[in-house]
Enzyme design. Structure first.
Site, mmCIF file in Angstrom:
data_model
loop_
_atom_site.group_PDB
_atom_site.id
_atom_site.type_symbol
_atom_site.label_atom_id
_atom_site.label_comp_id
_atom_site.label_asym_id
_atom_site.label_seq_id
_atom_site.Cartn_x
_atom_site.Cartn_y
_atom_site.Cartn_z
ATOM 1 N N GLU A 12 0.860 -1.183 0.000
ATOM 2 C CA GLU A 12 0.000 0.000 0.000
ATOM 3 C C GLU A 12 0.897 1.234 0.000
ATOM 4 O O GLU A 12 1.816 1.330 0.822
ATOM 5 C CB GLU A 12 -0.900 0.018 1.237
ATOM 6 C CG GLU A 12 -1.863 1.195 1.247
ATOM 7 C CD GLU A 12 -2.776 1.222 2.465
ATOM 8 O OE1 GLU A 12 -3.562 2.181 2.591
ATOM 9 O OE2 GLU A 12 -2.695 0.294 3.295
ATOM 10 N N ARG B 145 6.538 -13.405 9.328
ATOM 11 C CA ARG B 145 7.017 -12.028 9.218
ATOM 12 C C ARG B 145 8.439 -11.922 9.771
ATOM 13 O O ARG B 145 8.861 -12.704 10.614
ATOM 14 C CB ARG B 145 6.122 -11.083 10.002
ATOM 15 C CG ARG B 145 4.709 -10.972 9.487
ATOM 16 C CD ARG B 145 3.934 -9.935 10.271
ATOM 17 N NE ARG B 145 4.447 -8.588 10.026
ATOM 18 C CZ ARG B 145 3.954 -7.503 10.591
ATOM 19 N NH1 ARG B 145 2.963 -7.598 11.453
ATOM 20 N NH2 ARG B 145 4.447 -6.319 10.324
ATOM 21 N N LYS C 179 3.848 1.679 10.804
ATOM 22 C CA LYS C 179 3.789 2.986 10.148
ATOM 23 C C LYS C 179 3.250 4.058 11.101
ATOM 24 O O LYS C 179 3.729 5.187 11.111
ATOM 25 C CB LYS C 179 2.917 2.903 8.899
ATOM 26 C CG LYS C 179 3.529 2.073 7.780
ATOM 27 C CD LYS C 179 2.557 1.881 6.630
ATOM 28 C CE LYS C 179 3.144 0.969 5.570
ATOM 29 N NZ LYS C 179 2.191 0.660 4.491
#
Length: 810
Positions: free
Chosen positions: A259, A484, A494
């Site tokens: 994104e 991950r 973020k």
């Protein structure tokens, strides 16, 4: 739960693993049911591990006839992971009880591959790669092992025996690992035919100097090495498979779908290597697709940065796409879903939707009151949403899934919401935007993605991914999740990164203390070191928190091969050689990298006045200290004679102004125990080179996990180390710094990078101090480079990483 834990431990799971499995709402009932279907309470560990593996697959994919497979495992018919994989694939399309002979043949039941047959097959494969193996040695093993695992005659062989035989035969061929298998040796082999130093400075990727582990090695083992082939994934209609294969010609197609609402970080480096690497090692392609469905958070800056970062890591997308490319198709499928009675417009607010989800504090789960509204009514309401006749938050389109499922991603997830914001590509054309959960799987389908590889937080989304593709009757890719990557001493969220910036703890999202990829690049970390780090870790289904020290080690290994060595003093101390004339001048020839001619040589002046680093002088000597002290001698790097300190000159405040030393002209003088760096004071040749700033970066946080409330009770922001950045003024370096910059700027690649003001490729090892790179705040023009040290350049250096040094140095 205690009873479940006991059952799972009987399979051979560790106490911790059994507890974790018992707490997994989706895995626990599946595993318990499979155990019950076998009619046994005790298992050998190999059998128990196969049943556990079957349960993890069945919990994700709802594998048909899993009970049958479990009984086959207990009976010894399915005895390896290869056979288990074949069994789940067979049962996805067939009823094994209908014809057990066909099942047995498909799964290799009863087939035993002898040790002799394994040895012969492995030898044949190694012989076919022998020339390349002898040349590349251990660096080529991943590709060869992958070929061995694909041999049809070894399909049902014991994988442990195959690996052991492969290791034995390659050891017999290559011998034990030696200096030829280190990064230094790889560089040395290339250096034998390398051009002079100017060529060495030209590379922006340093591929001729150092290579990370191969993608083949990264992907050669574990579940990712056993994923389906294109076309093997079942579809709701057979014609969908036929059309998919006609479009792809059976090729692997993956995608990297970020994104564009922030910079990529170190975790994304793994995702990029996995997605691009899987496609590359299988002869396929990987696309970049921006998931740009939230106009409130996305910016063109991030769009540009993402593509640049992918290329910086050494990958090139086959195609660049945007979810917004498909807005019209997505809308049409949302209408189709609604027409089928599988979506409805909901007017509940956030609190009401939360209450519908139930829970200990809210009571039982229940359906939205709009769930059963007429299809025509939902279609009309959805059209109103599209026409902007509702305010943001007044209406949403929800998918009518399964509110009784144990999977919360099936609880009527939102498909469309209203957002009055200008999109970076479509402007104000749309006021409704699809969610990630609606968009992602459909865009994968539109692009004929064969392997939708994503990180483990999307595990629960797999069921909804498949549900939606089948609901609208489009090609359904396979989603597969891997663990991950996180590292200690940092945060990657973020939201938290923005808090750090907005609260003044860091200057920007590319602050070199952060672990965004632009931040690491700005610090001077080579892309190859990052690739080496993530490839060494491999690919598993478990999340990993890796000590940042391991990343630092890869950075040092890489920089040790590609960075030139020069002398510098971060805290310069003036030295006067009392027995030399005022105008004494010599030229000293030095190598940018000792014992490596490919880096080239340069000359520096040697004069009566020098600068050394203040850390190389101590007023109080000791037995374990070998550098300069009063009445003590020390060598100067590159100079044949030693110096001896005879006097300490002080300022009025008592601090040291300069050292007076004697230059030992006696060639028979004993060799010093230590040689220190120095920089000559020679204004006519621009020495020393004045560095405007050196920025010394340390970990941003004090603890390994800043989010751990037990270690950081004051909250994660309280864990920021105020000394994580130390700015050093007044440092000096030798004129070889300019020789290296000029040789870099003289190349085509160097000029292109400098034209974009990408100066982080200009890196140095300051001898015995650390590795440094130019920061983008550096002021460096073509005229500055042409005039070298006499220009108006403003040089700012970032410390990339420390050296591995004697802890007694300080």
């Amino acid at each position: 739960m205690a009873e479940l834990i006991s059952k799972f431990e009987a399979l051979g799971l560790s106490a911790d693993k059994a507890k974790e499995a018992a707490g997994n709402k989706k895995l626990a009932p599946t595993l318990d049911s499979l155990i019950a279907s076998t009619g046994q309470a005790e298992f050998t560990k190999p059998t128990g591990m196969l049943i556990y593996s079957l349960a993890t697959t069945a919990a994700k994919d709802k594998t048909p006839h899993a009970d049958y497979i479990a009984r086959a495992i207990v009976a010894g018919r399915i005895a390896s992971t290869e056979q288990l994989s074949a069994a789940t694939k067979f049962c996805a399309k067939n009823d094994p009880s209908a014809d057990e002979a066909v099942f047995n043949e498909a799964c290799g039941v009863g087939i035993v591959v002898s040790d002799e047959a394994i040895a012969a097959s492995v030898k044949g494969a190694i012989d076919s790669f022998k020339e390349n193996l002898v040349k590349e040695r251990y660096r080529a093993l991943g590709k060869v092992l992958g070929a061995v695992k694909k041999l049809p005659e070894l399909r049902w062989a014991d994988s442990g025996k195959v690996k052991a035989e492969f290791d034995a035969q390659t050891l017999a061929l290559l011998g034990p690992k030696d200096e030829r298998d280190t990064p230094a040796a790889a560089k040395a082999a290339a250096a034998a035919t390398a051009a002079p130093k100017v060529a060495a400075a030209s590379s922006t990727t340093e591929t001729s100097k150092w290579k990370p582990a191969s993608l083949e090695n990264m992907l050669a083992s574990g579940d990712i090495s056993r994923l389906h082939k294109p076309g093997e994934n079942p579809q709701i209609k057979p014609e969908l498979t036929k059309a998919h294969l006609a479009a792809t010609k059976g090729s692997v197609i993956t995608r990297f779908p970020p994104e564009p609402n922030g910079y990529l970080h170190i975790g994304h480096a793994k995702a990029i290597n996995v997605n691009f690497g899987y496609a590359k090692t299988h002869g396929g392609i990987c696309n970049l697709r921006y998931d740009d469905t939230n106009p409130e958070a996305e910016e063109q800056e991030y769009v540009d940065s993402i593509l640049e970062t992918i290329r910086w890591l050494g990958f090139e997308p086959h195609g660049v796409f945007y979810s917004s490319d498909y807005f019209h198709q997505l809308f049409d499928l949302a209408v189709k879903l609604t027409e089928k009675g599988l979506a409805y417009v909901c007017h509940c607010n956030g609190a009401e939707i939360k209450a519908q989800r139930g829970g200990d504090e809210r009571g039982p789960r229940y359906a939205c009151k709009h769930r059963d509204r007429p299809v025509a009514e939902s279609l009309a309401e959805f059209q109103k949403m599209k026409e902007g006749r509702y305010a943001s938050g007044e209406a949403i389109l929800r998918m009518k899934m399964d509110i009784h499922s144990d999977n919360n991603m099936m609880w009527d997830t939102v498909a469309y919401r209203i957002l009055y914001a200008s999109h970076h590509r479509t402007g104000t054309e749309w006021c409704i935007y699809p969610t990630y959960d609606f968009t992602h799987c459909l865009c994968d389908s539109f692009e004929n993605i064969t392997h939708s590889l994503c990180t483990s937080e999307f595990f629960m989304s797999r069921e909804s991914y498949y549900w939606l593709c089948d609901a609208v009757e489009v090609y359904k890719p396979v989603q597969w999740e891997y663990g991950r990557l996180n590292v200690t001493k940092t945060l990657l969220s973020k939201r938290k990164l923005l808090e750090l910036r907005d609260n003044g703890f860091v200057r920007a999202l590319d602050d070199p203390r952060l672990f965004t990829l632009p931040a690491l690049r700005r610090r001077g970390v080579p892309a190859l070191a990052i690739n080496a780090f993530v490839r060494e870790l491999g690919v598993s289904t478990s999340d990993a928190v890796i000590d940042v020290v391991r990343l630092d080690n890869h950075i040092r290994d890489c920089l040790g091969e590609i960075a030139p060595r020069i002398m510098a003093a971060t805290h310069p101390l003036r030295v006067v050689l009392e027995n030399l004339l005022e105008d004494h001048f010599e030229e000293v020839k030095l190598s940018f990298k000792p014992n490596d001619e490919s880096f080239g040589t340069y000359t520096v002046p040697f004069t009566r006045v020098l600068y050394i680093d203040s850390s190389d002088f101590r007023e109080v000597d000791s037995a374990d200290y070998y550098r300069l002290a009063p009445n003590k001698s020390v060598g100067l790097q590159g100079v044949s004679r030693a110096i001896t300190c005879t006097k300490v000159v002080r300022n009025a405040d008592g601090s040291i102004a300069e050292l007076v030393c004697r230059y030992d002209a006696d060639s028979a003088h004993a060799k010093p125990k230590t040689f220190i760096q120095w920089v000559a004071d020679c204004p006519k040749l621009g020495s020393p080179v004045r560095l405007d700033e050196i920025r010394v970066y340390n970990p941003l946080f004090k603890h390994d996990n800043p989010k751990d409330s037990s270690e950081v009770p004051g909250g994660w922001l309280s864990d920021v180390d105020p000394d994580s950045l130390v700015v050093v003024k007044g440092a000096v370096a030798e004129v070889g710094l300019w020789d290296w910059i000029k040789s870099y700027a003289a190349t085509e690649a160097g000029r292109k990078e400098l034209d974009k003001h990408n100066v982080e490729n200009i890196r140095f090892q300051f001898k015995r101090i650390g590795y440094f790179a130019l920061d983008k705040d550096t002021v460096l023009t073509a005229a500055d480079i042409e005039n070298a040290q006499f220009g108006s350049a403003k040089l700012i250096m970032n410390r990339i990483v420390t050296l591995k040094e004697d802890p007694k140095k300080d």
